[in-house]
Design a protein around this motif. Structure first.
Motif, short mmCIF file in Angstrom:
data_model
loop_
_atom_site.label_atom_id
_atom_site.label_comp_id
_atom_site.label_asym_id
_atom_site.label_seq_id
_atom_site.Cartn_x
_atom_site.Cartn_y
_atom_site.Cartn_z
N LEU A 176 0.87 -1.29 -0.14
CA LEU A 176 -0.05 0.07 0.09
C LEU A 176 0.78 1.21 -0.04
CD1 LEU A 176 -2.86 1.35 0.26
CD2 LEU A 176 -2.64 0.96 2.74
N LEU A 177 1.93 1.41 0.77
CA LEU A 177 2.64 2.36 0.90
C LEU A 177 3.48 2.72 -0.22
CD1 LEU A 177 4.46 1.98 4.51
CD2 LEU A 177 2.73 3.84 3.65
N GLY A 178 4.01 1.63 -1.16
CA GLY A 178 4.64 1.64 -2.31
C GLY A 178 3.70 2.08 -3.49
N LEU A 179 2.45 1.68 -3.44
CA LEU A 179 1.59 2.26 -4.70
C LEU A 179 1.41 3.88 -4.31
CD1 LEU A 179 -1.12 -0.80 -4.73
CD2 LEU A 179 0.53 -0.04 -6.24
N LEU A 180 1.16 4.37 -3.00
CA LEU A 180 0.91 5.36 -2.73
C LEU A 180 2.23 6.33 -3.07
CD1 LEU A 180 -0.76 5.36 0.69
CD2 LEU A 180 -1.83 5.99 -1.51
N ALA B 206 2.56 9.28 -5.69
CA ALA B 206 3.14 10.78 -5.32
C ALA B 206 4.36 11.15 -6.54
CB ALA B 206 3.87 10.56 -4.06
N SER B 207 5.10 10.00 -6.88
CA SER B 207 6.12 10.17 -7.83
C SER B 207 5.54 10.48 -9.34
CB SER B 207 6.82 8.94 -8.07
OG SER B 207 7.26 8.44 -6.90
N ASP B 208 4.48 10.20 -9.69
CA ASP B 208 3.68 10.55 -10.89
C ASP B 208 3.21 11.96 -10.84
OD1 ASP B 208 4.40 8.17 -11.97
OD2 ASP B 208 2.27 7.23 -11.83
N LEU B 209 2.84 12.29 -9.64
CA LEU B 209 2.08 13.63 -9.43
C LEU B 209 3.41 14.65 -9.26
CD1 LEU B 209 -0.55 13.00 -6.69
CD2 LEU B 209 -1.00 13.44 -9.10
N SER B 210 4.42 14.28 -8.77
CA SER B 210 5.60 15.08 -8.72
C SER B 210 5.98 15.57 -10.10
CB SER B 210 6.58 14.64 -7.92
OG SER B 210 7.19 13.32 -8.49
N TYR B 211 6.10 14.70 -11.22
CA TYR B 211 6.29 14.99 -12.57
C TYR B 211 5.78 16.33 -12.84
CZ TYR B 211 8.90 10.91 -13.90
OH TYR B 211 10.03 9.94 -13.93
N VAL B 212 4.25 16.36 -12.60
CA VAL B 212 3.49 17.21 -13.15
C VAL B 212 4.09 18.70 -12.25
CG1 VAL B 212 1.17 18.18 -13.63
CG2 VAL B 212 1.59 15.89 -13.94
N LEU B 213 3.98 18.59 -11.08
CA LEU B 213 4.25 19.68 -10.24
C LEU B 213 5.75 20.35 -10.38
CD1 LEU B 213 2.92 18.29 -6.85
CD2 LEU B 213 1.62 19.76 -8.37
N ILE B 214 6.55 19.54 -10.84
CA ILE B 214 7.98 20.06 -11.13
C ILE B 214 8.02 20.65 -12.70
CG2 ILE B 214 10.35 19.43 -11.52
CD1 ILE B 214 9.84 17.26 -9.29
N ASP B 215 7.37 19.88 -13.48
CA ASP B 215 7.35 20.50 -15.04
C ASP B 215 6.02 20.59 -15.54
OD1 ASP B 215 7.83 20.99 -17.69
OD2 ASP B 215 9.13 19.18 -17.87
#
Length: 350
Positions: free
Chosen positions: A323-327, A331-340
């Motif tokens: 569960l923590l790994g999926l979350l 979060a990693s995928d969302l950070s792509y959009v937030l950074i770029d």
């Protein structure tokens, strides 16, 4: 963004169920489960009692335990129900975040994990901070000086460190600095000293850091190579692009080009890996490091649970880590959009 997050959360449910189902099915075919282990223990006690009493024990030798006692043992561990009922019961409990109770520790799985977390968090936090705060500046310096003596020398050092197993380095550190054959500068075991509760605040902090030096050193040295070389490769790729040549042609200095233009683009693959690396380092205990330095963390708990066939702990921690790994992946995928901002959620979803 909300639709994307809801979609990803919905996809986590079949993923979790599938992982638990595969693990549960595998467990059914593993020999030497908790029922068999308890039966063997009772038979050994019975044999010992029979020998001590000259044959007057209730133990019946090769006949083993009677059917009523066997049924009682199976009911104790919940194996009196069919496999599909036990799996559905497990899912219903996990939806309420009830991970069950350990067969051998006789405590809730969440309580066991909470007790082991201080060790894993201590190792994970310091490892994470030291690796990232060291490797990113070092990788940038190596990219700027690509092919120089500095680049070759630092690559040699970090690759040698990468080739040395962490537990072997830990043993060497204990021999050298833990009171082995040379200097007794650091403690051999534990997270804190026995008199830690009696120390003042400054004394507690110093004592904790004193105990962390050797295990953190052993766990971080091997992690320098991957992050350093990844940082170097990412910066080299950006430095060779056309927009960098254009910025230099406009008269910008090297520091301005590096930190105003290259840095943001080169850091995207590194920063987006932070959530997964953060969760992974915190909750994936290192069994060998913990064993070497006598630290009772999550790695040792998982290993002992597998050996003892403590299925609630095995499945409960697997569910928690998955569960923590999926979350973390979300979060990693969302950070792509937030950074770029140029990256849309449609591109991330693909």
């Amino acid at each position: 963004m909300l639709a994307y997050i809801l979609k990803r959360l919905a996809l986590m449910v079949p993923t979790l169920v599938g992982i638990l189902l595969v693990s549960f099915v595998v467990i059914q075919f593993v020999p030497g489960g908790p029922v068999e282990q308890l039966i063997s223990e009772l038979q050994n006690r019975g044999a010992a009692g029979e020998a001590a009493s000259g044959g007057g024990s209730l133990y019946r030798g090769a006949a083993g335990l009677d059917a009523a006692r066997l049924a009682e043992i199976r009911a104790l561990y919940g194996f009196d129900k069919p496999a599909h009922e036990r799996f559905l019961d497990l899912l219903s409990r996990y939806l309420r975040f009830d991970l069950g109770e350990s067969y051998f520790h006789h405590r809730s799985v969440l309580g066991l994990v909470a007790d082991k977390l201080p060790v894993s968090i201590s190792l994970g936090a310091w490892t994470f901070l030291i690796v990232y705060l060291t490797c990113i500046p070092l990788g940038i310096a190596k990219a700027v000086r690509d092919g120089s003596t500095f680049d070759v020398a630092t690559s040699t050092v970090i690759l040698v460190g990468y080739a040395i197993p962490g537990f072997l380095l830990g043993l060497a550190l204990l021999v050298l600095f833990g009171g082995g054959s040379f200097w007794s500068l650091f403690p051999l075991r534990g997270l804190v000293s026995d008199n830690w509760a009696e120390l003042d605040l400054l004394g507690k902090v110093c004592d904790y850091l004193w105990h962390m030096v050797l295990p953190v050193t052993a766990s971080t040295v091997g992690g320098f190579a991957v992050m350093t070389l990844l940082t170097k490769a990412s910066f080299l790729e950006e430095i060779r692009k056309q927009y960098v040549l254009t910025a230099r042609a406009k008269g910008l200095g090297e520091r301005a080009v590096l930190y105003r233009h290259v840095f943001r683009n080169a850091m995207i693959p590194l920063v987006t890996g932070f959530p997964a690396a953060f969760i992974g380092i915190f909750f994936t205990g290192s069994l060998l490091i913990e064993t070497t330095f006598s630290l009772d963390g999550l790695g040792l708990l998982s290993y002992q649970s597998v050996l003892r066939r403590d299925y609630p702990v095995v499945l409960g921690t697997l569910y928690l880590y998955t569960l923590l790994g999926l979350l973390a992946k979300l979060a990693s995928d969302l950070s792509y959009v937030l950074i770029d901002p140029r990256i849309g959620f449609e591109a991330v979803d693909r």
